[in-house]
Design a protein around this motif. Structure first.
Motif, PDB file in Angstrom:
ATOM      1  N   GLY A   9       0.858  -1.179   0.000  1.00  0.00           N
ATOM      2  CA  GLY A   9       0.000   0.000   0.000  1.00  0.00           C
ATOM      3  C   GLY A   9       0.893   1.227   0.000  1.00  0.00           C
ATOM      4  N   LYS A  15      -0.923   1.924   6.349  1.00  0.00           N
ATOM      5  CA  LYS A  15      -0.644   0.481   6.377  1.00  0.00           C
ATOM      6  C   LYS A  15      -0.143   0.000   7.741  1.00  0.00           C
ATOM      7  CE  LYS A  15       2.625  -0.380   3.777  1.00  0.00           C
ATOM      8  NZ  LYS A  15       3.694  -0.644   2.812  1.00  0.00           N
ATOM      9  N   SER A  34      12.494  -7.064   7.323  1.00  0.00           N
ATOM     10  CA  SER A  34      13.276  -6.886   6.095  1.00  0.00           C
ATOM     11  C   SER A  34      14.643  -6.284   6.396  1.00  0.00           C
ATOM     12  CB  SER A  34      12.549  -5.926   5.154  1.00  0.00           C
ATOM     13  OG  SER A  34      11.310  -6.448   4.765  1.00  0.00           O
ATOM     14  N   ARG A  38      18.268   1.946   4.099  1.00  0.00           N
ATOM     15  CA  ARG A  38      17.924   3.293   4.567  1.00  0.00           C
ATOM     16  C   ARG A  38      18.267   3.422   6.056  1.00  0.00           C
ATOM     17  NH1 ARG A  38      13.795   3.684   8.055  1.00  0.00           N
ATOM     18  NH2 ARG A  38      11.676   2.970   7.608  1.00  0.00           N
ATOM     19  N   ARG A  41      14.596   5.556  11.276  1.00  0.00           N
ATOM     20  CA  ARG A  41      13.897   6.785  11.676  1.00  0.00           C
ATOM     21  C   ARG A  41      13.830   6.804  13.201  1.00  0.00           C
ATOM     22  NH1 ARG A  41       9.394   5.232   7.576  1.00  0.00           N
ATOM     23  NH2 ARG A  41      10.285   5.974   5.624  1.00  0.00           N
ATOM     24  N   TYR A  50      13.449  -3.107  11.029  1.00  0.00           N
ATOM     25  CA  TYR A  50      14.271  -3.550   9.895  1.00  0.00           C
ATOM     26  C   TYR A  50      15.604  -4.040  10.444  1.00  0.00           C
ATOM     27  CZ  TYR A  50      11.426  -1.046   6.356  1.00  0.00           C
ATOM     28  OH  TYR A  50      10.412  -0.625   5.521  1.00  0.00           O
ATOM     29  N   GLU A  69      13.174 -11.890  -2.179  1.00  0.00           N
ATOM     30  CA  GLU A  69      12.909 -10.805  -3.123  1.00  0.00           C
ATOM     31  C   GLU A  69      13.628  -9.578  -2.615  1.00  0.00           C
ATOM     32  OE1 GLU A  69      11.197  -7.795  -2.402  1.00  0.00           O
ATOM     33  OE2 GLU A  69      11.145  -8.408  -0.300  1.00  0.00           O
ATOM     34  N   SER A  71      14.156  -5.063  -3.774  1.00  0.00           N
ATOM     35  CA  SER A  71      13.808  -4.010  -4.711  1.00  0.00           C
ATOM     36  C   SER A  71      14.424  -2.692  -4.271  1.00  0.00           C
ATOM     37  CB  SER A  71      12.277  -3.892  -4.754  1.00  0.00           C
ATOM     38  OG  SER A  71      11.901  -2.936  -5.705  1.00  0.00           O
ATOM     39  N   HIS A  73      13.828   1.268  -3.711  1.00  0.00           N
ATOM     40  CA  HIS A  73      12.672   2.131  -3.442  1.00  0.00           C
ATOM     41  C   HIS A  73      13.220   3.411  -2.842  1.00  0.00           C
ATOM     42  CE1 HIS A  73       8.501   3.096  -2.214  1.00  0.00           C
ATOM     43  NE2 HIS A  73       9.077   3.645  -1.176  1.00  0.00           N
ATOM     44  N   TYR A  78      15.578  -2.591  -0.306  1.00  0.00           N
ATOM     45  CA  TYR A  78      14.800  -3.301   0.707  1.00  0.00           C
ATOM     46  C   TYR A  78      14.713  -4.764   0.264  1.00  0.00           C
ATOM     47  CZ  TYR A  78      12.945   1.308   2.089  1.00  0.00           C
ATOM     48  OH  TYR A  78      12.799   2.609   2.501  1.00  0.00           O
ATOM     49  N   GLY A  79      14.855  -5.699   1.200  1.00  0.00           N
ATOM     50  CA  GLY A  79      14.742  -7.100   0.799  1.00  0.00           C
ATOM     51  C   GLY A  79      14.295  -7.998   1.940  1.00  0.00           C
ATOM     52  N   THR A  80      13.689  -9.121   1.565  1.00  0.00           N
ATOM     53  CA  THR A  80      13.215 -10.106   2.544  1.00  0.00           C
ATOM     54  C   THR A  80      14.253 -11.217   2.674  1.00  0.00           C
ATOM     55  OG1 THR A  80      10.941  -9.680   1.840  1.00  0.00           O
ATOM     56  CG2 THR A  80      11.337 -11.714   3.080  1.00  0.00           C
ATOM     57  N   ASP A  97       5.412  -6.964   4.634  1.00  0.00           N
ATOM     58  CA  ASP A  97       4.976  -5.610   4.253  1.00  0.00           C
ATOM     59  C   ASP A  97       5.975  -5.127   3.219  1.00  0.00           C
ATOM     60  OD1 ASP A  97       4.840  -2.856   4.004  1.00  0.00           O
ATOM     61  OD2 ASP A  97       4.882  -2.437   6.149  1.00  0.00           O
ATOM     62  N   ILE A  98       5.657  -5.330   1.942  1.00  0.00           N
ATOM     63  CA  ILE A  98       6.618  -4.997   0.884  1.00  0.00           C
ATOM     64  C   ILE A  98       5.908  -4.302  -0.279  1.00  0.00           C
ATOM     65  CG2 ILE A  98       8.152  -6.888   1.539  1.00  0.00           C
ATOM     66  CD1 ILE A  98       7.183  -8.500  -0.803  1.00  0.00           C
ATOM     67  N   GLU A  99       6.696  -3.620  -1.128  1.00  0.00           N
ATOM     68  CA  GLU A  99       6.087  -2.891  -2.235  1.00  0.00           C
ATOM     69  C   GLU A  99       5.850  -3.842  -3.433  1.00  0.00           C
ATOM     70  OE1 GLU A  99       9.138  -3.708  -4.004  1.00  0.00           O
ATOM     71  OE2 GLU A  99       8.293  -1.990  -5.111  1.00  0.00           O
ATOM     72  N   GLY A 102       8.487  -6.295  -5.194  1.00  0.00           N
ATOM     73  CA  GLY A 102       8.826  -7.430  -4.332  1.00  0.00           C
ATOM     74  C   GLY A 102       7.671  -8.418  -4.252  1.00  0.00           C
TER      75      GLY A 102
HETATM   76  P1  5GP Z   1       9.698   2.630   4.577  1.00  0.00           P
HETATM   77  O1  5GP Z   1      11.046   3.154   4.201  1.00  0.00           O
HETATM   78  O2  5GP Z   1       8.650   3.707   4.634  1.00  0.00           O
HETATM   79  O3  5GP Z   1       9.751   1.795   5.842  1.00  0.00           O
HETATM   80  O4  5GP Z   1       9.237   1.621   3.441  1.00  0.00           O
HETATM   81  C1  5GP Z   1       9.166   2.032   2.119  1.00  0.00           C
HETATM   82  C2  5GP Z   1       8.530   0.932   1.264  1.00  0.00           C
HETATM   83  O5  5GP Z   1       9.369  -0.221   1.222  1.00  0.00           O
HETATM   84  C3  5GP Z   1       7.174   0.448   1.768  1.00  0.00           C
HETATM   85  O6  5GP Z   1       6.287   0.423   0.661  1.00  0.00           O
HETATM   86  C4  5GP Z   1       7.443  -0.972   2.238  1.00  0.00           C
HETATM   87  O7  5GP Z   1       6.316  -1.797   2.052  1.00  0.00           O
HETATM   88  C5  5GP Z   1       8.582  -1.364   1.323  1.00  0.00           C
HETATM   89  N1  5GP Z   1       9.382  -2.474   1.870  1.00  0.00           N
HETATM   90  C6  5GP Z   1       9.732  -2.698   3.162  1.00  0.00           C
HETATM   91  N2  5GP Z   1      10.461  -3.821   3.271  1.00  0.00           N
HETATM   92  C7  5GP Z   1      10.558  -4.344   2.025  1.00  0.00           C
HETATM   93  C8  5GP Z   1      11.178  -5.519   1.482  1.00  0.00           C
HETATM   94  O8  5GP Z   1      11.780  -6.335   2.166  1.00  0.00           O
HETATM   95  N3  5GP Z   1      11.072  -5.699   0.144  1.00  0.00           N
HETATM   96  C9  5GP Z   1      10.410  -4.834  -0.674  1.00  0.00           C
HETATM   97  N4  5GP Z   1      10.354  -5.139  -1.973  1.00  0.00           N
HETATM   98  N5  5GP Z   1       9.815  -3.725  -0.202  1.00  0.00           N
HETATM   99  C10 5GP Z   1       9.881  -3.481   1.129  1.00  0.00           C
END
Ligand code: 5GP
Length: 184
Positions: A9, A15, A34, A38, A41, A50, A69, A71, A73, A78-80, A97-99, A102
């Motif tokens: 989302g 989310k 994940s 980054r 925060r 994370y 996976e 990606s 962003h 970000y990865g699992t 919770d991934i974009e 992924g």
């Molecule tokens: P944020 O930096 O705000 O925590 O996350 C930014 C975006 O990265 C969000 O859309 C979140 O769902 C996505 N994200 C978080 N962890 C992963 C991951 O392991 N893999 C992928 N592909 N996206 C992720």
């Protein structure tokens, strides 16, 4: 083996609030942590929100095929982590919770995954929510809205689309999807 759920989302859709409510209702759900390049925060903890790693470590993990996976962003990766996901699935059901990039990689690897997309009631409301946070610059808001447009354009590929008009109703809808997949 547990069941795997992917939730995506756009930034600002609410989310994490919805996910917190969902997790609080089921003790058989685990959250997959994940790895990201980054920075943390304020209030975020390594190993909880994370695993915060350097770009070098992330590249090394890619080379070692350590991700289910991954990606890029917003200029970060970000990865699992694969090993962690396998361990957690042995213990129960898991939420990622991934974009969307992924999410589709996971869908290509595991056909039993359930993909859920959380949709804002409208782009105007998403914009209003992003602005009301007060910690995001107008430039960042513009970038996030463009990204949201793209994410929403991918939502038809998800198994379920849930609108976050009202947090409790949205969480309940997701709980119903999970119950249908797990408890039947
Ligand atoms: P944020 O930096 O705000 O925590 O996350 C930014 C975006 O990265 C969000 O859309 C979140 O769902 C996505 N994200 C978080 N962890 C992963 C991951 O392991 N893999 C992928 N592909 N996206 C992720």
């Amino acid at each position: 083996m547990g069941k795997l759920f992917v939730i995506s989302g756009a930034s600002g859709v609410g989310k994490s609030t919805v996910l917190k409510k969902v997790m609080a209702q089921r003790n058989d759900l685990q959250f997959s942590v994940s790895a990201t390049t980054r920075d943390p925060r304020p209030g975020e903890e390594d190993g909880v929100h994370y695993y915060y790693v350097s770009k070098e470590t992330f590249a090394q993990m890619i080379a070692e095929d350590a991700f289910v996976e991954y990606s890029a962003h917003a200029a970060n990766y970000y990865g699992t982590p694969k090993a962690q996901l396998e361990e957690r699935l042995k213990l129960g059901n898991v939420i990622l919770d991934i974009e969307p990039n992924g999410a589709f990689q996971v869908m290509g690897k595991r056909e039993d995954v359930v993909l859920i997309f959380i949709m804002p009631p409208s782009m105007e409301e998403l914009s209003r929510r992003l602005c009301s946070r007060g910690d995001t610059s107008p430039e960042q808001i513009k970038i996030r809205l463009q990204r949201a447009d793209w994410e929403i354009s991918q939502s038809a590929r998800y198994h379920h689309i849930v609108i976050n008009d009202q947090v409790d109703a949205c969480a309940n809808e997701i709980l119903e999807i999970i119950a249908n997949a797990v408890d039947k």
